[in-house]
Design an enzyme around this catalytic site. Structure first.
Site, PDB file in Angstrom:
ATOM      1  CE  LYS A  31      -4.028  -1.826   2.491  1.00 29.10           C
ATOM      2  NZ  LYS A  31      -4.975  -1.661   1.368  1.00 29.10           N
ATOM      3  CG  ASP A  56      -8.141  -4.576   6.679  1.00 23.84           C
ATOM      4  OD1 ASP A  56      -9.299  -4.269   6.358  1.00 23.84           O
ATOM      5  OD2 ASP A  56      -7.363  -5.191   5.927  1.00 23.84           O
ATOM      6  CG  ASP A  80      -3.771  -4.154  -0.609  1.00 26.36           C
ATOM      7  OD1 ASP A  80      -4.013  -4.507   0.566  1.00 26.36           O
ATOM      8  OD2 ASP A  80      -3.826  -2.958  -0.990  1.00 26.36           O
ATOM      9  NE  ARG A  90     -10.996  -9.398  -2.560  1.00 28.50           N
ATOM     10  CZ  ARG A  90     -11.170  -8.446  -3.464  1.00 28.50           C
ATOM     11  NH1 ARG A  90     -11.509  -8.754  -4.702  1.00 28.50           N
ATOM     12  NH2 ARG A  90     -11.039  -7.172  -3.144  1.00 28.50           N
TER      13      ARG A  90
HETATM   14  N1  BES Z   1      -8.341  -3.529   3.773  1.00 28.72           N
HETATM   15  C1  BES Z   1      -8.420  -3.103   2.426  1.00 28.72           C
HETATM   16  C2  BES Z   1      -9.670  -2.289   2.135  1.00 28.72           C
HETATM   17  C3  BES Z   1      -9.805  -0.991   2.875  1.00 28.72           C
HETATM   18  C4  BES Z   1      -9.513   0.184   2.199  1.00 28.72           C
HETATM   19  C5  BES Z   1     -10.292  -0.936   4.162  1.00 28.72           C
HETATM   20  C6  BES Z   1      -9.676   1.380   2.861  1.00 28.72           C
HETATM   21  C7  BES Z   1     -10.444   0.271   4.809  1.00 28.72           C
HETATM   22  C8  BES Z   1     -10.141   1.424   4.138  1.00 28.72           C
HETATM   23  C9  BES Z   1      -8.427  -4.310   1.498  1.00 28.72           C
HETATM   24  O1  BES Z   1      -7.741  -5.407   1.955  1.00 28.72           O
HETATM   25  C10 BES Z   1      -7.773  -3.881   0.222  1.00 28.72           C
HETATM   26  O2  BES Z   1      -6.617  -3.574   0.271  1.00 28.72           O
HETATM   27  N2  BES Z   1      -8.507  -3.886  -0.872  1.00 28.72           N
HETATM   28  C11 BES Z   1      -7.976  -3.507  -2.127  1.00 28.72           C
HETATM   29  C12 BES Z   1      -8.449  -4.481  -3.146  1.00 28.72           C
HETATM   30  C13 BES Z   1      -7.790  -4.345  -4.479  1.00 28.72           C
HETATM   31  C14 BES Z   1      -6.326  -4.718  -4.382  1.00 28.72           C
HETATM   32  C15 BES Z   1      -8.488  -5.220  -5.484  1.00 28.72           C
HETATM   33  C16 BES Z   1      -8.475  -2.119  -2.430  1.00 28.72           C
HETATM   34  O3  BES Z   1      -9.611  -1.797  -2.133  1.00 28.72           O
HETATM   35  O4  BES Z   1      -7.678  -1.332  -2.951  1.00 28.72           O
HETATM   36 ZN    ZN Z   2      -7.526  -5.575   4.022  1.00 24.53          ZN
HETATM   37 MN    MN Z   3      -5.650  -5.296   1.494  1.00 25.97          MN
END
Ligand code: BES
Ligand code: ZN
Ligand code: MN
Length: 475
Positions: free
Chosen positions: A253, A264, A323, A327
């Site tokens: 990230k 999270d 990331d 899921r």
């Molecule tokens: N934990 C994150 C989602 C998240 C984003 C939670 C902002 C709280 C605030 C999740 O694991 C994630 O990183 N999702 C990615 C998915 C993508 C790589 C397909 C995302 O949303 O960017």
């Molecule tokens: Zn996450």
């Molecule tokens: Mn993630």
């Protein structure tokens, strides 16, 4: 600290007023002079040296609902705390909602104002230490029922605050082992059976996908199973995403996206807070909570972008992005809940996608469901709680986006419909024909801004919704 007396007088008088209400002429004139417009939540605080102070609060023109009552009392609580007023006498106006629910909403509004999470060492008085005595004098309802309602909402708010504390707490304090320990300590004291599985047992259970996400971290994973049964009703599973920290893994990230990723495990917080409240209220229900807790980290052991991994269900998963880890952990957790623990219905809650913030902002939780009837029940329970949700389409054409060239399924197909495909991915692992609701709380569990009684940062979203659903309040 709030002490709520029924049928008692004394303290600062709170007057809720409407424009067309009959009031003594000197009061009417005074309010007019002060340009009081009787708007909803408008307030006029009249401090007094010798007699009791008074507060006028406007009710606006519309019929109040429960959310209005919460907001009204949240506002009132703020005025009282700001002015160090410790005792109030409240005569609530008549509402079309039953007295019990009204008084619960009033208490909740006051209590919402007590929440605070701080690690500052120079805080003079914690909000929760402010002593407030509320003398509630307006009645039609029988005392025992009202008292029952007050006790119930107090436990629910304890659950909400527990969820908030767990989610606000940083990842150096809350990691899988400590999360499991706190859940065990808190819930067992409330009468819940809590089983914590360590890595070797998780392996025996066969949660291969979950363990791949956990592989990179020094802090090892825990599987937390919480069983509360106080009725022979159908078993409902509550599954919470439990990433105690999400660095993104090798698909790392950005710095700004990473520094609040202790949030999270928002789904886990809600599940633990919900079951805590249900148990304290001795709800007649049958619940199993599941949290697959781990960190998503980088190391020589970590899973890599492009890996193809196994899952408990037996489906192979292409890790298109490390990331999109939540899921993957949920895949095993929902499979385990519906196939091994015998859940007949399932709700999963997860801070799953950034995309849900783009779609709905911090106002609505995004939902995906395979069962409209079950979803409607959750939706209605949410409405009563003032916790809104909106269902994305459940459509085969979106499922196609999760197809992989090399494996049975891939964990992301890119940016398009990101929250829908993420939800549908989880749904693939729920036992067939099991009613399922997925709630993506990435934006609503941890806020950028405060809104009304909801604080900035952790909200404990859907602890109230789930309590309404699983332990409805009668009038
Ligand atoms: N934990 C994150 C989602 C998240 C984003 C939670 C902002 C709280 C605030 C999740 O694991 C994630 O990183 N999702 C990615 C998915 C993508 C790589 C397909 C995302 O949303 O960017
Ligand atoms: Zn996450
Ligand atoms: Mn993630």
């Amino acid at each position: 600290m709030i002490k709520f007396n029924l049928y008692k007088e004394g303290g600062l008088k709170v007057h809720f007023v409407k424009k067309d209400q009959e009031l003594p002429s000197e009061i009417k004139e005074y309010l007019e002079k002060k340009k009081f417009a009787y708007k909803f939540k408008e307030s006029l605080y009249l401090p007094s040296f010798e007699e009791e102070s008074e507060i006028f609060m406007g009710l606006g023109d519309d019929e109040l609902d429960l959310e209005d009552v919460r907001n009204l009392f949240f506002e009132l609580g703020n005025i009282l705390r700001d002015n160090q007023e410790h005792e109030v006498e409240i005569k609530m106006p008549e509402l079309s909602i039953c007295n019990k629910k009204t008084i619960m909403a009033a208490y909740e509004g006051l209590r919402q104002g007590e929440y605070e999470f701080t690690k500052k060492t120079d805080v003079k008085e914690k909000k929760a230490d402010f002593e407030l005595t509320v003398n509630y004098t307006a009645f039609r309802g029988p005392e025992a029922k009202l008292r029952e309602g007050l006790d119930k909402i107090e436990n629910i708010m304890d659950g909400v605050f527990l969820a908030r504390d767990l989610v606000n707490e940083r990842a150096n304090v809350i990691y899988p082992d400590t999360l499991a320990k706190i859940a065990k300590e808190k819930l067992e004291e409330a009468g819940v059976k809590v089983t914590v599985y360590e890595e070797d047992e998780i392996e025996k259970i066969g949660m291969k996908a979950f363990l791949r996400v956990a592989a990179g971290a020094t802090n090892r994973p825990r599987l937390i199973v919480m069983e509360y049964k106080n009725a022979d009703t159908e078993k409902v599973a509550l599954v919470g995403k439990g990433l105690t920290y999400d660095s993104g893994g090798y698909n790392i990230k950005s710095p700004s996206g990473m520094n609040y990723m202790h949030c999270d495990m928002g789904g886990a917080g809600t599940v633990i807070g919900t079951i805590y409240a249900l148990a304290k209220n001795k709800a007649k229900t049958n619940i199993v909570g599941v949290v697959a807790a781990c960190e998503n980290m980088i190391s020589g052991q970590a899973y890599k972008s492009g890996d193809v991994i196994d899952s408990m269900k037996g489906l192979t998963i292409e890790v298109a992005n490390t990331d999109a880890e939540g899921r993957i952990t949920l895949a095993d957790a929902v499979h385990y809940a519906t196939n091994n623990l015998g859940a007949e219905k399932i709700i999963d809650l997860a801070t799953l996608t950034g995309a849900v913030t783009i779609a709905l902002g911090e106002v609505y939780t995004g939902a995906v469901t395979n069962n409209e009837d079950f979803y409607k029940e959750v939706l209605e329970a949410g409405k009563l709680a003032g916790e809104k949700m909106w269902a994305f389409p459940y459509d085969e054409d979106y499922k196609k986006l999760n197809k992989s060239e090399v494996a049975d399924i891939k964990n992301t197909s890119g940016r398009q419909a990101g929250s829908v495909t993420a939800g549908l991915f989880v749904g693939e692992f729920v036992k067939e024909n099991t009613p399922w609701v997925h709630l993506d709380i990435a934006a609503t569990a941890y806020r950028d801004k405060k809104a009304g009684y909801l604080p900035k940062n952790a909200t404990g979203i859907h602890v109230k919704t789930l309590n309404n659903l699983l332990d409805p309040t009668d009038c």
